[in-house]
Design a protein around this motif. Sequence first.
Motif, PDB file in Angstrom:
ATOM      1  N   PHE A   8       2.039   6.306  -7.280  1.00 56.99           N
ATOM      2  CA  PHE A   8       0.687   6.326  -7.842  1.00 56.99           C
ATOM      3  C   PHE A   8       0.662   6.923  -9.256  1.00 56.99           C
ATOM      4  O   PHE A   8       0.005   6.395 -10.158  1.00 56.99           O
ATOM      5  CB  PHE A   8      -0.233   7.120  -6.909  1.00 56.99           C
ATOM      6  CG  PHE A   8      -1.663   7.125  -7.336  1.00 56.99           C
ATOM      7  CD1 PHE A   8      -2.430   5.957  -7.287  1.00 56.99           C
ATOM      8  CD2 PHE A   8      -2.257   8.282  -7.817  1.00 56.99           C
ATOM      9  CE1 PHE A   8      -3.745   5.960  -7.697  1.00 56.99           C
ATOM     10  CE2 PHE A   8      -3.572   8.286  -8.237  1.00 56.99           C
ATOM     11  CZ  PHE A   8      -4.315   7.124  -8.172  1.00 56.99           C
ATOM     12  N   SER A  35       0.823  -1.203   0.000  1.00 56.74           N
ATOM     13  CA  SER A  35       0.000   0.000   0.000  1.00 56.74           C
ATOM     14  C   SER A  35       0.864   1.262   0.000  1.00 56.74           C
ATOM     15  O   SER A  35       0.602   2.221  -0.742  1.00 56.74           O
ATOM     16  CB  SER A  35      -0.926  -0.020   1.220  1.00 56.74           C
ATOM     17  OG  SER A  35      -1.674   1.171   1.272  1.00 56.74           O
ATOM     18  N   ASP A  36       1.915   1.245   0.821  1.00 55.38           N
ATOM     19  CA  ASP A  36       2.821   2.401   0.859  1.00 55.38           C
ATOM     20  C   ASP A  36       3.516   2.599  -0.486  1.00 55.38           C
ATOM     21  O   ASP A  36       3.666   3.725  -0.968  1.00 55.38           O
ATOM     22  CB  ASP A  36       3.860   2.209   1.962  1.00 55.38           C
ATOM     23  CG  ASP A  36       3.221   2.264   3.336  1.00 55.38           C
ATOM     24  OD1 ASP A  36       2.106   2.826   3.441  1.00 55.38           O
ATOM     25  OD2 ASP A  36       3.831   1.737   4.281  1.00 55.38           O
ATOM     26  N   SER A  57       2.432   1.709  -3.429  1.00 55.75           N
ATOM     27  CA  SER A  57       1.454   2.183  -4.411  1.00 55.75           C
ATOM     28  C   SER A  57       1.201   3.676  -4.257  1.00 55.75           C
ATOM     29  O   SER A  57       1.059   4.406  -5.252  1.00 55.75           O
ATOM     30  CB  SER A  57       0.139   1.414  -4.256  1.00 55.75           C
ATOM     31  OG  SER A  57       0.346   0.038  -4.450  1.00 55.75           O
ATOM     32  N   GLU A  58       1.154   4.137  -2.998  1.00 52.52           N
ATOM     33  CA  GLU A  58       0.925   5.570  -2.780  1.00 52.52           C
ATOM     34  C   GLU A  58       2.105   6.399  -3.278  1.00 52.52           C
ATOM     35  O   GLU A  58       1.920   7.477  -3.859  1.00 52.52           O
ATOM     36  CB  GLU A  58       0.690   5.825  -1.296  1.00 52.52           C
ATOM     37  CG  GLU A  58      -0.641   5.280  -0.788  1.00 52.52           C
ATOM     38  CD  GLU A  58      -0.842   5.544   0.682  1.00 52.52           C
ATOM     39  OE1 GLU A  58       0.048   6.190   1.291  1.00 52.52           O
ATOM     40  OE2 GLU A  58      -1.868   5.108   1.217  1.00 52.52           O
ATOM     41  N   ARG A  59       3.340   5.880  -3.078  1.00 50.73           N
ATOM     42  CA  ARG A  59       4.519   6.635  -3.521  1.00 50.73           C
ATOM     43  C   ARG A  59       4.633   6.684  -5.032  1.00 50.73           C
ATOM     44  O   ARG A  59       5.114   7.660  -5.605  1.00 50.73           O
ATOM     45  CB  ARG A  59       5.793   6.007  -2.921  1.00 50.73           C
ATOM     46  CG  ARG A  59       5.963   6.201  -1.421  1.00 50.73           C
ATOM     47  CD  ARG A  59       7.412   5.922  -1.016  1.00 50.73           C
ATOM     48  NE  ARG A  59       7.862   4.627  -1.455  1.00 50.73           N
ATOM     49  CZ  ARG A  59       7.712   3.499  -0.765  1.00 50.73           C
ATOM     50  NH1 ARG A  59       7.103   3.534   0.414  1.00 50.73           N
ATOM     51  NH2 ARG A  59       8.147   2.356  -1.241  1.00 50.73           N
TER      52      ARG A  59
END
Length: 311
Positions: free
Chosen positions: A28, A21-22, A24-26
């Motif tokens: 995106f 998840s982390d 993917s956020e970085r």
Amino acid sequence: MAPHTGTLSPPRPAGALARLSDWSERHFKWLLVAPAVLLILALSVYPLLFSVWVSFVNYDFQIPGHAFVGLKNFSMVVFDPVARWSLVLTVLLSAANVAIEFGLGLALALAMVRTFPGRGLVMSILIVPLFISPVIVGQAWALLLQRPFGPMDYVLGKIVGHDVTISWLTQTPWLYISLILADVWQWTPFMFVILLAGLTSIPPNLYEAAELDGVDSWLAFRAITLPQLGPMILLAITFRLLDAIKLFDTIFIMTAGGPGTKTYTSSFYLYTVGFTQFHLSQATAGSWIFLIFTAAVVSLLVRRLLNTEPA
């Protein structure tokens, strides 16, 4: 006991799921463009690399196997007199087409920059050829010029007062004039539209100041119109030249490259070698040579266009 007024953050997943998840956020923004990038690579880069490989091997439908042949395919194109003639004809036709279309387009733009009754209707009629397929244009001109059914010889005979028997599609130099006529008829409106846009963007106060100074029309055209219109002229010529060097459709319809190989352009030559004689390696090597030649010319025009500023 005072009530708790702070906002509660959602529980975060633990372990590998949290790390994913982390990550993917970085990344995106890159994940959003990844499908488009992969599609472009699949549709453009892979065929490009495949064509490089084909140009160095034997990829001929009439000969089995794909043996490495080095520069043989390139040398076959370079020493083929038909290929050299097609390149010369491409240059001559492109230069003639673009020069005539520029002259006529500029004259039409100068005539249409002033308002007069019916101007909108005349402009609408002038740009109609732009919306017609080159195949249809070639077929229409072939019907007009083809002997003995085409009306062109009959009309010219009435004008000059005696019989005219010109074989427009088989006789030199009339077959080249026929191809130029068809191309000029269709693409002069392209030059006209771009140059008219450039003319309307010239500040009118420049002409007013020139008129107060007693400058005549010809001097105003040379000192104001041409310098101000310079970037648009270069833009129109660059765009039109990029298309003119690919001339294929009208030749395919009007002369089919003939008689013999007299109207072979580079595009028609590569099509004939690759898709009628099935020498795909030779056609691919010729395409790379033509691409390098074209890129060199276009790079000079684009560099000049980017460095051009209105006077």
